[in-house]
Design a protein around this motif. Structure first.
Motif, PDB file in Angstrom:
ATOM      1  N   VAL A  96       0.837  -1.203   0.000  1.00  0.00           N
ATOM      2  CA  VAL A  96       0.000   0.000   0.000  1.00  0.00           C
ATOM      3  C   VAL A  96       0.873   1.255   0.000  1.00  0.00           C
ATOM      4  O   VAL A  96       0.545   2.248  -0.658  1.00  0.00           O
ATOM      5  CB  VAL A  96      -0.950   0.000   1.217  1.00  0.00           C
ATOM      6  N   PHE A  97       1.986   1.208   0.724  1.00  0.00           N
ATOM      7  CA  PHE A  97       2.878   2.369   0.775  1.00  0.00           C
ATOM      8  C   PHE A  97       3.414   2.723  -0.610  1.00  0.00           C
ATOM      9  O   PHE A  97       3.284   3.871  -1.068  1.00  0.00           O
ATOM     10  CB  PHE A  97       4.038   2.087   1.733  1.00  0.00           C
ATOM     11  N   PHE A  98       4.023   1.781  -1.296  1.00  0.00           N
ATOM     12  CA  PHE A  98       4.595   2.065  -2.618  1.00  0.00           C
ATOM     13  C   PHE A  98       3.502   2.385  -3.645  1.00  0.00           C
ATOM     14  O   PHE A  98       3.706   3.209  -4.543  1.00  0.00           O
ATOM     15  CB  PHE A  98       5.435   0.879  -3.098  1.00  0.00           C
ATOM     16  N   TRP A  99       2.342   1.749  -3.503  1.00  0.00           N
ATOM     17  CA  TRP A  99       1.223   1.962  -4.420  1.00  0.00           C
ATOM     18  C   TRP A  99       0.766   3.419  -4.442  1.00  0.00           C
ATOM     19  O   TRP A  99       0.307   3.925  -5.472  1.00  0.00           O
ATOM     20  CB  TRP A  99       0.077   1.048  -3.999  1.00  0.00           C
ATOM     21  N   GLN A 100       0.896   4.102  -3.315  1.00  0.00           N
ATOM     22  CA  GLN A 100       0.363   5.460  -3.230  1.00  0.00           C
ATOM     23  C   GLN A 100       1.079   6.464  -4.135  1.00  0.00           C
ATOM     24  O   GLN A 100       0.488   7.455  -4.542  1.00  0.00           O
ATOM     25  CB  GLN A 100       0.388   5.941  -1.776  1.00  0.00           C
ATOM     26  N   MET A 101       2.328   6.215  -4.455  1.00  0.00           N
ATOM     27  CA  MET A 101       3.038   7.164  -5.312  1.00  0.00           C
ATOM     28  C   MET A 101       2.476   7.202  -6.737  1.00  0.00           C
ATOM     29  O   MET A 101       2.045   8.260  -7.200  1.00  0.00           O
ATOM     30  CB  MET A 101       4.541   6.887  -5.299  1.00  0.00           C
ATOM     31  N   PRO A 102       2.428   6.084  -7.478  1.00  0.00           N
ATOM     32  CA  PRO A 102       1.817   6.179  -8.809  1.00  0.00           C
ATOM     33  C   PRO A 102       0.345   6.574  -8.760  1.00  0.00           C
ATOM     34  O   PRO A 102      -0.149   7.287  -9.644  1.00  0.00           O
ATOM     35  CB  PRO A 102       2.004   4.772  -9.396  1.00  0.00           C
ATOM     36  N   HIS A 103      -0.351   6.134  -7.724  1.00  0.00           N
ATOM     37  CA  HIS A 103      -1.767   6.486  -7.559  1.00  0.00           C
ATOM     38  C   HIS A 103      -1.947   7.996  -7.446  1.00  0.00           C
ATOM     39  O   HIS A 103      -2.743   8.606  -8.169  1.00  0.00           O
ATOM     40  CB  HIS A 103      -2.301   5.788  -6.305  1.00  0.00           C
ATOM     41  N   PHE A 104      -1.166   8.612  -6.557  1.00  0.00           N
ATOM     42  CA  PHE A 104      -1.359  10.039  -6.319  1.00  0.00           C
ATOM     43  C   PHE A 104      -0.668  10.901  -7.365  1.00  0.00           C
ATOM     44  O   PHE A 104      -1.164  11.982  -7.702  1.00  0.00           O
ATOM     45  CB  PHE A 104      -0.875  10.425  -4.929  1.00  0.00           C
ATOM     46  N   TYR A 105       0.482  10.469  -7.892  1.00  0.00           N
ATOM     47  CA  TYR A 105       1.139  11.266  -8.931  1.00  0.00           C
ATOM     48  C   TYR A 105       0.243  11.414 -10.150  1.00  0.00           C
ATOM     49  O   TYR A 105       0.242  12.457 -10.808  1.00  0.00           O
ATOM     50  CB  TYR A 105       2.464  10.625  -9.342  1.00  0.00           C
ATOM     51  N   ALA A 106      -0.524  10.371 -10.465  1.00  0.00           N
ATOM     52  CA  ALA A 106      -1.447  10.465 -11.600  1.00  0.00           C
ATOM     53  C   ALA A 106      -2.473  11.572 -11.353  1.00  0.00           C
ATOM     54  O   ALA A 106      -2.774  12.376 -12.244  1.00  0.00           O
ATOM     55  CB  ALA A 106      -2.149   9.123 -11.815  1.00  0.00           C
ATOM     56  N   TYR A 126       8.043   3.298  -8.471  1.00  0.00           N
ATOM     57  CA  TYR A 126       7.185   2.890  -7.364  1.00  0.00           C
ATOM     58  C   TYR A 126       6.124   1.881  -7.794  1.00  0.00           C
ATOM     59  O   TYR A 126       5.646   1.097  -6.959  1.00  0.00           O
ATOM     60  CB  TYR A 126       6.560   4.123  -6.708  1.00  0.00           C
ATOM     61  N   THR A 127       5.780   1.874  -9.068  1.00  0.00           N
ATOM     62  CA  THR A 127       4.902   0.805  -9.547  1.00  0.00           C
ATOM     63  C   THR A 127       5.631  -0.529  -9.492  1.00  0.00           C
ATOM     64  O   THR A 127       5.071  -1.547  -9.059  1.00  0.00           O
ATOM     65  CB  THR A 127       4.423   1.094 -10.979  1.00  0.00           C
ATOM     66  N   VAL A 128       6.888  -0.536  -9.924  1.00  0.00           N
ATOM     67  CA  VAL A 128       7.694  -1.755  -9.849  1.00  0.00           C
ATOM     68  C   VAL A 128       7.838  -2.212  -8.401  1.00  0.00           C
ATOM     69  O   VAL A 128       7.680  -3.404  -8.079  1.00  0.00           O
ATOM     70  CB  VAL A 128       9.082  -1.530 -10.482  1.00  0.00           C
ATOM     71  N   ALA A 183       1.174  -7.016 -13.520  1.00  0.00           N
ATOM     72  CA  ALA A 183       1.595  -6.785 -14.903  1.00  0.00           C
ATOM     73  C   ALA A 183       0.715  -5.727 -15.564  1.00  0.00           C
ATOM     74  O   ALA A 183       1.211  -4.852 -16.294  1.00  0.00           O
ATOM     75  CB  ALA A 183       1.538  -8.097 -15.684  1.00  0.00           C
ATOM     76  N   ALA A 184      -0.578  -5.792 -15.294  1.00  0.00           N
ATOM     77  CA  ALA A 184      -1.493  -4.803 -15.878  1.00  0.00           C
ATOM     78  C   ALA A 184      -1.237  -3.406 -15.307  1.00  0.00           C
ATOM     79  O   ALA A 184      -1.265  -2.403 -16.035  1.00  0.00           O
ATOM     80  CB  ALA A 184      -2.939  -5.224 -15.615  1.00  0.00           C
ATOM     81  N   PHE A 185      -0.977  -3.326 -14.004  1.00  0.00           N
ATOM     82  CA  PHE A 185      -0.687  -2.046 -13.357  1.00  0.00           C
ATOM     83  C   PHE A 185       0.589  -1.430 -13.916  1.00  0.00           C
ATOM     84  O   PHE A 185       0.632  -0.244 -14.273  1.00  0.00           O
ATOM     85  CB  PHE A 185      -0.549  -2.289 -11.847  1.00  0.00           C
ATOM     86  N   LEU A 186       1.630  -2.241 -14.042  1.00  0.00           N
ATOM     87  CA  LEU A 186       2.889  -1.752 -14.598  1.00  0.00           C
ATOM     88  C   LEU A 186       2.709  -1.346 -16.062  1.00  0.00           C
ATOM     89  O   LEU A 186       3.253  -0.327 -16.506  1.00  0.00           O
ATOM     90  CB  LEU A 186       3.964  -2.824 -14.476  1.00  0.00           C
ATOM     91  N   GLY A 187       1.924  -2.124 -16.797  1.00  0.00           N
ATOM     92  CA  GLY A 187       1.666  -1.784 -18.191  1.00  0.00           C
ATOM     93  C   GLY A 187       0.980  -0.437 -18.333  1.00  0.00           C
ATOM     94  O   GLY A 187       1.305   0.349 -19.231  1.00  0.00           O
ATOM     95  N   GLU A 188       0.033  -0.145 -17.449  1.00  0.00           N
ATOM     96  CA  GLU A 188      -0.667   1.141 -17.497  1.00  0.00           C
ATOM     97  C   GLU A 188       0.280   2.285 -17.152  1.00  0.00           C
ATOM     98  O   GLU A 188       0.215   3.370 -17.757  1.00  0.00           O
ATOM     99  CB  GLU A 188      -1.848   1.124 -16.530  1.00  0.00           C
ATOM    100  N   ALA A 189       1.175   2.068 -16.197  1.00  0.00           N
ATOM    101  CA  ALA A 189       2.162   3.093 -15.845  1.00  0.00           C
ATOM    102  C   ALA A 189       3.105   3.361 -17.010  1.00  0.00           C
ATOM    103  O   ALA A 189       3.416   4.521 -17.328  1.00  0.00           O
ATOM    104  CB  ALA A 189       2.948   2.657 -14.613  1.00  0.00           C
ATOM    105  N   LEU A 190       3.560   2.303 -17.655  1.00  0.00           N
ATOM    106  CA  LEU A 190       4.463   2.460 -18.795  1.00  0.00           C
ATOM    107  C   LEU A 190       3.765   3.141 -19.971  1.00  0.00           C
ATOM    108  O   LEU A 190       4.390   3.895 -20.727  1.00  0.00           O
ATOM    109  CB  LEU A 190       5.014   1.098 -19.224  1.00  0.00           C
ATOM    110  N   HIS A 195      -7.461   5.520 -11.791  1.00  0.00           N
ATOM    111  CA  HIS A 195      -8.588   4.614 -11.553  1.00  0.00           C
ATOM    112  C   HIS A 195      -8.144   3.150 -11.582  1.00  0.00           C
ATOM    113  O   HIS A 195      -8.644   2.327 -10.803  1.00  0.00           O
ATOM    114  CB  HIS A 195      -9.693   4.880 -12.570  1.00  0.00           C
ATOM    115  N   TRP A 196      -7.203   2.827 -12.476  1.00  0.00           N
ATOM    116  CA  TRP A 196      -6.742   1.439 -12.520  1.00  0.00           C
ATOM    117  C   TRP A 196      -5.999   1.087 -11.236  1.00  0.00           C
ATOM    118  O   TRP A 196      -6.085  -0.035 -10.740  1.00  0.00           O
ATOM    119  CB  TRP A 196      -5.861   1.189 -13.738  1.00  0.00           C
ATOM    120  N   SER A 197      -5.276   2.044 -10.659  1.00  0.00           N
ATOM    121  CA  SER A 197      -4.557   1.772  -9.416  1.00  0.00           C
ATOM    122  C   SER A 197      -5.526   1.363  -8.311  1.00  0.00           C
ATOM    123  O   SER A 197      -5.225   0.475  -7.507  1.00  0.00           O
ATOM    124  CB  SER A 197      -3.731   2.991  -8.994  1.00  0.00           C
TER     125      SER A 197
END
Length: 323
Positions: free
Chosen positions: A202-212, A245-247, A278-285, A304-306
């Motif tokens: 949850v900690f690392f997830w928050q960075m791509p979630h909030f940066y978006a 952070y997604t990785v 894999a889907a989450f990383l794909g969306e970030a990329l 939203h995907w996060s």
């Protein structure tokens, strides 16, 4: 208690505001329904909902199935109240910047639906009740973590970090991840390696979630003078942190698998973690690819995907804990 952000909701302000259909007419009684909606909005229920989505499955795996009903009920109620308290106090502290940001100007305080004093009393009351519930019905560690999370979010993050450093999202992620270890501590009285691994997800997830979200509302944050990373750093830097952070989120989710093997986490969780990761990383990329090509970023797709990713992952935790 909450760094996880609520979904932006378009539409009119919640509560009673001058110039709207809910405005108070001379001699008219205050619309009780609108007032209740305003107080509910202050609690940011969508954030609370997501916090509980991560907490309950964590409690289930900690207990090796369904936890004690009393403990589960207390953590659900106390956790919801603690999240609501932190959010309401956040609204009180941020009322000056909320009124200049498009995303937040329809909140109850900028919309004049409630008074600052009422919000402060409401938030403090919820905080006291939530901590008292945890103290009476759980244990000292869960209680201390609950009180600490509220204090950290409102004092350390909202009052200090948010307005002073672009690292605010990183450090603020601590309180957004706290419900996971609070739930674990409420069940076991301690926090094991698996509990900390779920916290890391949850900690690392928050960075791509909030940066978006911060990319979407970059101009808002700039106008309010808030140094979110997309406001004060280059697109290259933001892209790099989103991918990093997604990785790390995916790596943490995979680390959960072997750590939880003795507590019931098996193929259901493992396959889910691999596929959704894999889907989450794909969306970030994909967002990074659009940025480099100068195309419209569509950051809310990642946002939203996060949320979908985290929800599915923790549902898998719950399912594997039961089967």
């Amino acid at each position: 208690m909450s760094m996880i952000t609520e979904r932006p909701v378009p539409g009119r302000a919640v509560g009673v505001a001058e110039g709207t259909a809910d405005a108070v007419r001379p001699g008219a009684r205050l619309d009780l329904v609108a007032l209740l909606r305003a107080y509910l909005s202050l609690c940011k229920p969508q954030i609370v909902e997501l916090l509980l989505v991560t907490t309950v499955p964590t409690m289930m795996v900690a207990a090796g199935g369904w936890p004690d009903l009393r403990t589960l009920t207390v953590v659900l109620i106390g956790g919801a109240m603690a999240g609501g308290a932190a959010s309401a106090l956040n609204c009180y502290i941020d009322r000056d910047i909320d009124q200049v940001m498009r995303r937040t100007k329809r909140r109850p305080l900028p919309a004049n639906a409630v008074t600052p004093r009422a919000v402060l009393i409401f938030g403090l009351t919820l905080a006291v009740i939530s901590v008292a519930l945890m103290a009476v019905f759980t244990n000292w560690l869960a209680t201390a973590l609950t009180a600490g999370a509220i204090f950290y979010y409102d004092v350390v993050y909202t009052l200090w970090l948010k307005r002073r450093t672009p690292a605010n999202t990183f450090w603020g992620g601590i309180c957004g991840s706290a419900p996971v270890i609070i739930g674990w501590a409420a069940v076991t009285g301690t926090v094991s390696a698996l509990g900390w691994a779920l916290f890391a997800v949850v900690f690392f997830w928050q960075m791509p979630h909030f940066y978006a979200l911060a990319i979407k509302y970059k101009d808002d944050y700039a106008r309010a003078g808030i140094p979110m990373l997309p406001v004060v750093r280059s697109a290259r830097r933001v892209n790099g942190e989103i991918v990093l952070y997604t990785v790390l989120t995916v790596v943490a989710s995979l680390a959960v698998w072997p750590l939880g093997s003795g507590l019931g986490l098996g193929l259901i969780y493992g396959i889910t973690a691999i596929a959704t990761g894999a889907a989450f990383l794909g969306e970030a990329l994909l967002l990074v690819k659009r940025s480099r090509a100068g195309e419209p970023l569509k950051p809310m797709r990642l946002f939203h995907w996060s949320i979908t990713y985290l929800t599915i992952l923790f549902i898998a935790v719950a399912v594997d804990a039961l089967v």
